[in-house]
Write a protein that holds these residues in place. Structure first.
Motif, PDB file in Angstrom:
ATOM      1  N   LEU A  25     123.082  19.060   8.939  1.00 18.44           N
ATOM      2  CA  LEU A  25     122.818  18.878   7.510  1.00 18.44           C
ATOM      3  C   LEU A  25     122.495  20.218   6.856  1.00 18.44           C
ATOM      4  N   GLN A  26     121.732  21.042   7.548  1.00 18.58           N
ATOM      5  CA  GLN A  26     121.390  22.379   7.055  1.00 18.58           C
ATOM      6  C   GLN A  26     122.670  23.202   6.846  1.00 18.58           C
ATOM      7  N   LEU A  27     123.586  23.164   7.812  1.00 14.17           N
ATOM      8  CA  LEU A  27     124.847  23.896   7.672  1.00 14.17           C
ATOM      9  C   LEU A  27     125.651  23.399   6.481  1.00 14.17           C
ATOM     10  N   LEU A  28     125.706  22.076   6.303  1.00 11.06           N
ATOM     11  CA  LEU A  28     126.427  21.516   5.160  1.00 11.06           C
ATOM     12  C   LEU A  28     125.818  22.018   3.857  1.00 11.06           C
ATOM     13  N   ALA A  29     124.496  21.964   3.745  1.00 10.46           N
ATOM     14  CA  ALA A  29     123.826  22.410   2.516  1.00 10.46           C
ATOM     15  C   ALA A  29     124.060  23.893   2.252  1.00 10.46           C
ATOM     16  N   GLU A  30     124.133  24.704   3.300  1.00  8.53           N
ATOM     17  CA  GLU A  30     124.380  26.137   3.140  1.00  8.53           C
ATOM     18  C   GLU A  30     125.821  26.417   2.733  1.00  8.53           C
ATOM     19  N   VAL A  41     123.187  13.615   0.835  1.00  6.66           N
ATOM     20  CA  VAL A  41     123.685  13.125   2.114  1.00  6.66           C
ATOM     21  C   VAL A  41     122.478  12.706   2.938  1.00  6.66           C
ATOM     22  N   ARG A  42     122.469  11.439   3.349  1.00 12.05           N
ATOM     23  CA  ARG A  42     121.329  10.875   4.075  1.00 12.05           C
ATOM     24  C   ARG A  42     121.764  10.419   5.469  1.00 12.05           C
ATOM     25  N   VAL A  43     120.974  10.802   6.455  1.00 11.16           N
ATOM     26  CA  VAL A  43     121.167  10.350   7.829  1.00 11.16           C
ATOM     27  C   VAL A  43     119.808   9.844   8.317  1.00 11.16           C
ATOM     28  N   PRO A  44     119.471   8.607   7.917  1.00 11.96           N
ATOM     29  CA  PRO A  44     118.155   8.093   8.285  1.00 11.96           C
ATOM     30  C   PRO A  44     118.060   7.821   9.789  1.00 11.96           C
ATOM     31  N   PRO A  45     116.926   8.012  10.375  1.00 11.68           N
ATOM     32  CA  PRO A  45     115.661   8.443   9.790  1.00 11.68           C
ATOM     33  C   PRO A  45     115.455   9.946   9.896  1.00 11.68           C
TER      34      PRO A  45
END
Length: 126
Positions: free
Chosen positions: A40-45, A54-58
């Motif tokens: 998720l960090q890579l996607l946001a960067e 983008v949510r990947v619970p939990p």
């Protein structure tokens, strides 16, 4: 306060471990959580912005994709899936269109399409 960044070596190791796991020998919850958060960090960067959540619970959520900024309440563009689906999409083991068609990804909003950003290119090597 800014979220702590996961180092590439730790994140890459968690991703490799999570992707190498099987039903008979699953990755630990901590390993899966680190792998999910790192991807998720890579996607946001790589897709900086605040248009899509983008949510990947939990395990985590990020805002990404350039465009209009969302500030309050439920964002108009939301993508949600489980950890196994996220790992498969981010690594290229599964295609976006296939995951959406199978109902493994719940995407709402005009901009809630990550197909231009997945798989994440150049994941850290071992």
């Amino acid at each position: 306060m800014a979220r702590a960044r996961i180092a590439d070596d730790a994140g890459g190791a968690a991703v490799r471990a999570a992707l190498g796991a099987s039903e008979s020998a699953p990755a630990s919850r901590d390993t899966t959580a680190t792998a999910v958060r790192y991807l998720l960090q890579l996607l946001a960067e790589r897709a900086e912005g605040n248009t899509v959540e983008v949510r990947v619970p939990p395990f985590g959520a990020v805002q990404c994709i350039p465009g209009p900024r969302h500030t309050r309440g439920t964002p108009p563009n939301v993508v949600e899936m489980d950890a196994a689906t996220w790992l498969a999409l981010a690594s290229g083991a599964r295609r976006w269109d296939d995951a959406v068609a199978a109902g493994a990804v719940h995407a709402s909003g005009q901009r809630a399409d990550l197909s231009d950003y997945l798989p994440l290119r150049a994941l850290p090597s071992p």
